[in-house]
Design an enzyme around this catalytic site. Structure first.
Site, PDB file in Angstrom:
ATOM      1  N   ASP A 151      53.195  40.392  34.107  1.00 36.83           N
ATOM      2  CA  ASP A 151      52.086  40.034  34.987  1.00 36.83           C
ATOM      3  C   ASP A 151      50.783  39.813  34.227  1.00 36.83           C
ATOM      4  O   ASP A 151      49.875  39.161  34.728  1.00 36.83           O
ATOM      5  CB  ASP A 151      51.908  41.139  36.038  1.00 36.83           C
ATOM      6  CG  ASP A 151      50.845  40.797  37.065  1.00 36.83           C
ATOM      7  OD1 ASP A 151      50.921  39.699  37.637  1.00 36.83           O
ATOM      8  OD2 ASP A 151      49.942  41.609  37.286  1.00 36.83           O
ATOM      9  N   ASP A 162      45.748  29.827  35.431  1.00 33.79           N
ATOM     10  CA  ASP A 162      45.906  29.831  36.888  1.00 33.79           C
ATOM     11  C   ASP A 162      47.288  29.326  37.296  1.00 33.79           C
ATOM     12  O   ASP A 162      47.874  29.810  38.277  1.00 33.79           O
ATOM     13  CB  ASP A 162      44.825  28.977  37.545  1.00 33.79           C
ATOM     14  CG  ASP A 162      43.439  29.573  37.384  1.00 33.79           C
ATOM     15  OD1 ASP A 162      43.347  30.770  37.040  1.00 33.79           O
ATOM     16  OD2 ASP A 162      42.450  28.849  37.589  1.00 33.79           O
ATOM     17  N   VAL A 163      47.826  28.370  36.547  1.00 35.23           N
ATOM     18  CA  VAL A 163      49.173  27.866  36.830  1.00 35.23           C
ATOM     19  C   VAL A 163      50.200  28.969  36.618  1.00 35.23           C
ATOM     20  O   VAL A 163      51.139  29.136  37.409  1.00 35.23           O
ATOM     21  CB  VAL A 163      49.497  26.644  35.944  1.00 35.23           C
ATOM     22  CG1 VAL A 163      50.979  26.278  36.054  1.00 35.23           C
ATOM     23  CG2 VAL A 163      48.628  25.457  36.333  1.00 35.23           C
ATOM     24  N   VAL A 164      50.008  29.747  35.557  1.00 35.63           N
ATOM     25  CA  VAL A 164      50.908  30.865  35.280  1.00 35.63           C
ATOM     26  C   VAL A 164      50.818  31.909  36.390  1.00 35.63           C
ATOM     27  O   VAL A 164      51.829  32.478  36.815  1.00 35.63           O
ATOM     28  CB  VAL A 164      50.588  31.492  33.906  1.00 35.63           C
ATOM     29  CG1 VAL A 164      51.407  32.763  33.675  1.00 35.63           C
ATOM     30  CG2 VAL A 164      50.851  30.488  32.796  1.00 35.63           C
ATOM     31  N   THR A 165      49.608  32.156  36.883  1.00 35.00           N
ATOM     32  CA  THR A 165      49.419  33.101  37.985  1.00 35.00           C
ATOM     33  C   THR A 165      50.185  32.643  39.223  1.00 35.00           C
ATOM     34  O   THR A 165      50.904  33.430  39.856  1.00 35.00           O
ATOM     35  CB  THR A 165      47.930  33.241  38.328  1.00 35.00           C
ATOM     36  OG1 THR A 165      47.204  33.651  37.163  1.00 35.00           O
ATOM     37  CG2 THR A 165      47.717  34.286  39.413  1.00 35.00           C
ATOM     38  N   ASP A 214      48.885  35.881  32.150  1.00 30.06           N
ATOM     39  CA  ASP A 214      47.782  34.997  32.514  1.00 30.06           C
ATOM     40  C   ASP A 214      46.439  35.547  32.043  1.00 30.06           C
ATOM     41  O   ASP A 214      45.561  34.796  31.622  1.00 30.06           O
ATOM     42  CB  ASP A 214      47.762  34.728  34.018  1.00 30.06           C
ATOM     43  CG  ASP A 214      47.743  36.008  34.850  1.00 30.06           C
ATOM     44  OD1 ASP A 214      47.931  37.095  34.274  1.00 30.06           O
ATOM     45  OD2 ASP A 214      47.552  35.913  36.081  1.00 30.06           O
ATOM     46  N   ASP A 254      43.891  36.044  40.887  1.00 32.18           N
ATOM     47  CA  ASP A 254      44.908  37.011  40.491  1.00 32.18           C
ATOM     48  C   ASP A 254      45.029  38.126  41.528  1.00 32.18           C
ATOM     49  O   ASP A 254      46.130  38.500  41.940  1.00 32.18           O
ATOM     50  CB  ASP A 254      44.555  37.588  39.123  1.00 32.18           C
ATOM     51  CG  ASP A 254      45.669  38.447  38.556  1.00 32.18           C
ATOM     52  OD1 ASP A 254      46.808  37.967  38.462  1.00 32.18           O
ATOM     53  OD2 ASP A 254      45.403  39.610  38.204  1.00 32.18           O
ATOM     54  N   ASP A 263      48.213  38.734  44.004  1.00 29.94           N
ATOM     55  CA  ASP A 263      48.900  40.033  43.907  1.00 29.94           C
ATOM     56  C   ASP A 263      49.262  40.563  45.286  1.00 29.94           C
ATOM     57  O   ASP A 263      50.290  41.224  45.467  1.00 29.94           O
ATOM     58  CB  ASP A 263      48.015  41.060  43.196  1.00 29.94           C
ATOM     59  CG  ASP A 263      48.050  40.906  41.679  1.00 29.94           C
ATOM     60  OD1 ASP A 263      48.917  40.171  41.174  1.00 29.94           O
ATOM     61  OD2 ASP A 263      47.207  41.533  41.008  1.00 29.94           O
TER      62      ASP A 263
END
Length: 211
Positions: free
Chosen positions: A67, A30-33, A70, A90, A94
């Protein structure tokens, strides 16, 4: 972004090592998202409105390609079991990314073009923003009704590839009209996609048939 089996395999091969490294570092998917979304918003609203189209298209293209990191991380941590909140997050973020890209293009037309080019450029960029949101809404609403509506000629990846490719070409020296025409075609394709999903949902819910 939802990938087919082949797309998922290619993505895993390209970005699997980075995803595994992030998992070992205890970084949450979720942090990467969130980080990816913030990066896209920052690049879109700084590079595109200031007419740095080549750099902007390339930077955003890299973010689009990565993209799926994650999602790879989520599968490494949780396996193939569904992750409803991760999917919701996500998909929601987006929309922020897409909105920033087309907002950046709108600001580019406002600040760096004139006359009919500006008028049509702003109109087509705004249309892409609005209709892209409708494409996603149609799919989400269909899913809420128990119908899978992934059909259409303008999925999210298609829309971003067309928009960024045209942006890159203009940045490399082609006339701005190329971008205007590309966005017009993209808006039309998005409208067709909404229609296709409406037909699919009607067949499934009213006529009792599926595509």
């Amino acid at each position: 972004m939802v990938l087919g089996n082949r797309g998922r395999g290619v993505s895993s091969a390209l970005f699997g090592p980075l995803a595994r490294l992030l998992v070992r570092l205890k970084v949450s998917p979720d942090v990467v998202t969130f980080a990816g979304t913030l990066a896209v918003i920052a690049a879109s609203l700084t590079l595109l409105p200031t007419a740095h189209l080549t750099v902007g298209a390339l930077v955003l293209g890299v973010f689009v390609l990565t993209d799926s990191i994650d999602g790879i991380m989520a599968r490494l941590v949780h396996g193939e079991e569904p992750r409803p909140y991760g999917e919701f997050l996500d998909s929601t973020l987006d929309r922020f990314s897409d909105g920033a890209i087309f907002a950046g293009l709108t600001l580019y037309f406002v600040g760096h073009t004139t006359g009919s080019t500006q008028t049509w450029g702003v109109a087509t960029a705004v249309a892409c923003l609005a209709l892209g949101g409708l494409v996603s809404y149609a799919r989400a609403k269909a899913q809420a009704l128990g119908v899978v509506a992934k059909v259409g000629i303008a999925e999210r990846a298609d829309r971003l590839i067309v928009a960024l490719a045209a942006t890159l070409l203009v940045g490399l020296g082609l006339p701005v009209l190329v971008l205007v025409v590309a966005l017009a075609l993209l808006a039309a394709a998005s409208l067709v996609t909404v229609g296709q999903r409406m037909v699919l949902v009607r067949r499934a819910l009213v006529d009792g048939r599926t595509a």
